[in-house]
Design an enzyme around this catalytic site. Structure first.
Site, PDB file in Angstrom:
ATOM      1  N   ASP A   1       0.814  -1.220   0.000  1.00 29.03           N
ATOM      2  CA  ASP A   1       0.000   0.000   0.000  1.00 29.03           C
ATOM      3  C   ASP A   1       0.847   1.270   0.000  1.00 29.03           C
ATOM      4  O   ASP A   1       2.016   1.269   0.398  1.00 29.03           O
ATOM      5  CB  ASP A   1      -0.885   0.036   1.250  1.00 29.03           C
ATOM      6  CG  ASP A   1      -2.069  -0.908   1.150  1.00 29.03           C
ATOM      7  OD1 ASP A   1      -2.117  -1.723   0.218  1.00 29.03           O
ATOM      8  OD2 ASP A   1      -2.951  -0.828   2.044  1.00 29.03           O
ATOM      9  N   ASP A   2       0.191   2.357  -0.424  1.00 33.46           N
ATOM     10  CA  ASP A   2       0.619   3.746  -0.219  1.00 33.46           C
ATOM     11  C   ASP A   2       1.649   4.258  -1.218  1.00 33.46           C
ATOM     12  O   ASP A   2       2.051   5.417  -1.145  1.00 33.46           O
ATOM     13  CB  ASP A   2       1.156   3.974   1.199  1.00 33.46           C
ATOM     14  CG  ASP A   2       0.087   3.808   2.259  1.00 33.46           C
ATOM     15  OD1 ASP A   2      -1.077   3.587   1.884  1.00 33.46           O
ATOM     16  OD2 ASP A   2       0.416   3.873   3.455  1.00 33.46           O
TER      17      ASP A   2
ATOM     18  N   HIS B   1      -6.085   3.048  -4.069  1.00 33.03           N
ATOM     19  CA  HIS B   1      -6.011   3.216  -2.613  1.00 33.03           C
ATOM     20  C   HIS B   1      -6.389   4.642  -2.209  1.00 33.03           C
ATOM     21  O   HIS B   1      -5.853   5.175  -1.243  1.00 33.03           O
ATOM     22  CB  HIS B   1      -4.601   2.870  -2.125  1.00 33.03           C
ATOM     23  CG  HIS B   1      -4.489   2.641  -0.647  1.00 33.03           C
ATOM     24  ND1 HIS B   1      -5.396   1.894   0.073  1.00 33.03           N
ATOM     25  CD2 HIS B   1      -3.563   3.077   0.265  1.00 33.03           C
ATOM     26  CE1 HIS B   1      -5.032   1.864   1.348  1.00 33.03           C
ATOM     27  NE2 HIS B   1      -3.931   2.583   1.490  1.00 33.03           N
TER      28      HIS B   1
ATOM     29  N   HIS C   1      -5.325   9.131   0.707  1.00 35.66           N
ATOM     30  CA  HIS C   1      -5.396   8.298   1.903  1.00 35.66           C
ATOM     31  C   HIS C   1      -6.392   8.835   2.930  1.00 35.66           C
ATOM     32  O   HIS C   1      -6.162   8.773   4.148  1.00 35.66           O
ATOM     33  CB  HIS C   1      -4.021   8.140   2.551  1.00 35.66           C
ATOM     34  CG  HIS C   1      -3.834   6.821   3.240  1.00 35.66           C
ATOM     35  ND1 HIS C   1      -4.170   6.613   4.558  1.00 35.66           N
ATOM     36  CD2 HIS C   1      -3.360   5.636   2.783  1.00 35.66           C
ATOM     37  CE1 HIS C   1      -3.893   5.360   4.882  1.00 35.66           C
ATOM     38  NE2 HIS C   1      -3.412   4.729   3.818  1.00 35.66           N
TER      39      HIS C   1
ATOM     40  N   TYR D   1      -7.186   2.393   5.833  1.00 37.37           N
ATOM     41  CA  TYR D   1      -7.532   1.918   7.174  1.00 37.37           C
ATOM     42  C   TYR D   1      -8.561   0.787   7.142  1.00 37.37           C
ATOM     43  O   TYR D   1      -9.019   0.345   8.196  1.00 37.37           O
ATOM     44  CB  TYR D   1      -8.068   3.073   8.051  1.00 37.37           C
ATOM     45  CG  TYR D   1      -7.283   4.337   7.932  1.00 37.37           C
ATOM     46  CD1 TYR D   1      -6.010   4.438   8.503  1.00 37.37           C
ATOM     47  CD2 TYR D   1      -7.769   5.425   7.223  1.00 37.37           C
ATOM     48  CE1 TYR D   1      -5.265   5.605   8.376  1.00 37.37           C
ATOM     49  CE2 TYR D   1      -7.030   6.588   7.083  1.00 37.37           C
ATOM     50  CZ  TYR D   1      -5.774   6.671   7.662  1.00 37.37           C
ATOM     51  OH  TYR D   1      -5.037   7.819   7.535  1.00 37.37           O
TER      52      TYR D   1
ATOM     53  N   HIS E   1       3.727  -2.335   3.088  1.00 33.70           N
ATOM     54  CA  HIS E   1       3.811  -1.013   2.477  1.00 33.70           C
ATOM     55  C   HIS E   1       5.141  -0.861   1.740  1.00 33.70           C
ATOM     56  O   HIS E   1       6.185  -1.255   2.283  1.00 33.70           O
ATOM     57  CB  HIS E   1       3.672   0.088   3.533  1.00 33.70           C
ATOM     58  CG  HIS E   1       2.356   0.079   4.240  1.00 33.70           C
ATOM     59  ND1 HIS E   1       2.064  -0.816   5.258  1.00 33.70           N
ATOM     60  CD2 HIS E   1       1.244   0.835   4.062  1.00 33.70           C
ATOM     61  CE1 HIS E   1       0.824  -0.603   5.681  1.00 33.70           C
ATOM     62  NE2 HIS E   1       0.310   0.393   4.978  1.00 33.70           N
TER      63      HIS E   1
END
Length: 338
Positions: free
Chosen positions: A144-145, A195, A199, A236, A286
């Protein structure tokens, strides 16, 4: 499907075109099509019908060779929502009728390969039908991210070295900043997912802003790669049922949380993943933390040593993920928001 056959009768050559269970024509013979309701195609499953709409949007953009500025417009095209409406099965795919739209298309044909797992097997050519898959030794690594300008390319080199693939859930504003890295993710045989744009917590911003974030990020990914992402992972893990319905993309969660963001420690990351991972797991990590990326080679080697095969989310879910549902592992899914 059976192949074309020839039969001599009364001195005349009669060519027989044979069809599959539902009258889908043999490839190469475009004269025949068969009307079928969306209820029949989906077994009256609203999630499957949403998947048809998702695939249709992709095909509209592809057929019209649209620029990314047209991504928002494709979500305004009137598509089938009622089970009694009909599409047509043709040699090339499912022909979907469209309401009047800014793309000036009356219909679009979605290839069967893009409908695998979305419509019932009986309506698909044999090579596109889903088959049962053993997942007891399959694991999906997800990150992720990103993309991160330094760490994501480093991770891609690791995946290539060990000949494994993963799924990346990327943040739209970073995709816009580093589009070449998003292209490299796909070029390496990996998957890209959405995603959000920055965020945000979907539960805090509400359905309208959530949908706007998803479409904006889809637009960024389309601009970078020429394709819309199939999956969404909510930041989340927070998403409501209403948001899940509005997004109309499968939601991918996880069954193994590495908590690498909390540890920022290579060895703890390794221990965390190895302790919790089982067959069918979706592992959350991540690619924006150097310690996490550094842990991946050891994780791959140890999982392989245990006999696991590392695959994409699509492979783990056997290409059967549907919009409005959220997936935690190979055989663990439920309605979004529950």
């Amino acid at each position: 499907m059976m192949k074309q056959g020839k039969l001599m009768m009364s001195g005349a050559l009669v060519t027989l075109l044979t069809f599959g269970l539902v009258g889908v024509p043999v490839a190469g013979h475009a004269a025949t099509s068969k009307a079928v309701t969306y209820g029949q195609l989906t077994n009256n499953n609203a999630h499957r019908l949403a998947a048809i709409r998702q695939a249709t949007r992709q095909e509209i953009l592809k057929q019209t060779k649209s620029k990314s500025s047209r991504v928002k417009a494709v979500y305004k095209v009137g598509l089938p929502y009622h089970m009694n409406k009909k599409g047509k099965l043709t040699t090339k795919g499912l022909r979907v009728s469209l309401q009047k739209n800014s793309f000036k298309l009356k219909n679009v044909t979605v290839p069967y390969k893009d409908l695998k797992g979305k419509i019932r097997n009986r309506y698909l050519p044999k090579k596109q039908r889903t088959k049962s898959v053993k997942t007891s030794k399959l694991v999906a690594l997800t990150f992720d991210d990103g993309p991160d300008k330094t760490l994501t390319p480093r991770l891609l080199k690791t995946l290539k070295k060990y000949k494994v693939h993963a799924t990346f859930f990327e943040v739209g504003q970073s995709v816009s900043r580093y589009p070449q890295i998003s292209r490299a993710v796909l070029a390496g045989g990996n998957e890209l997912g959405n995603h959000s744009w920055n965020h945000s917590d979907f539960n805090a911003i509400g359905t309208a802003k959530t949908k706007a974030q998803i479409i904006r990020t889809n637009q960024a990914i389309y601009k970078a790669t020429g394709t819309l992402p199939q999956y969404v992972r909510p930041p989340y893990g927070n998403i409501t049922a209403a948001e899940g319905r509005a997004i109309e993309q499968p939601i991918v969660r996880w069954s193994v949380d590495s908590r690498d963001w909390a540890y920022l420690n290579k060895q703890k990351d390794i221990n965390s993943v190895m302790h919790a991972t089982r067959g069918g797991s979706i592992v959350l990590m991540h690619d924006i933390h150097s310690q996490s990326v550094a842990a991946v080679p050891t994780i791959i080697k140890r999982l392989k040593a245990k006999g696991y095969k590392l695959v994409t989310v699509s492979q783990l879910l056997n290409y059967q993920a549907l919009p409005g549902l959220q997936y935690f592992g190979a055989h663990d899914y439920r309605t979004a928001g529950k």
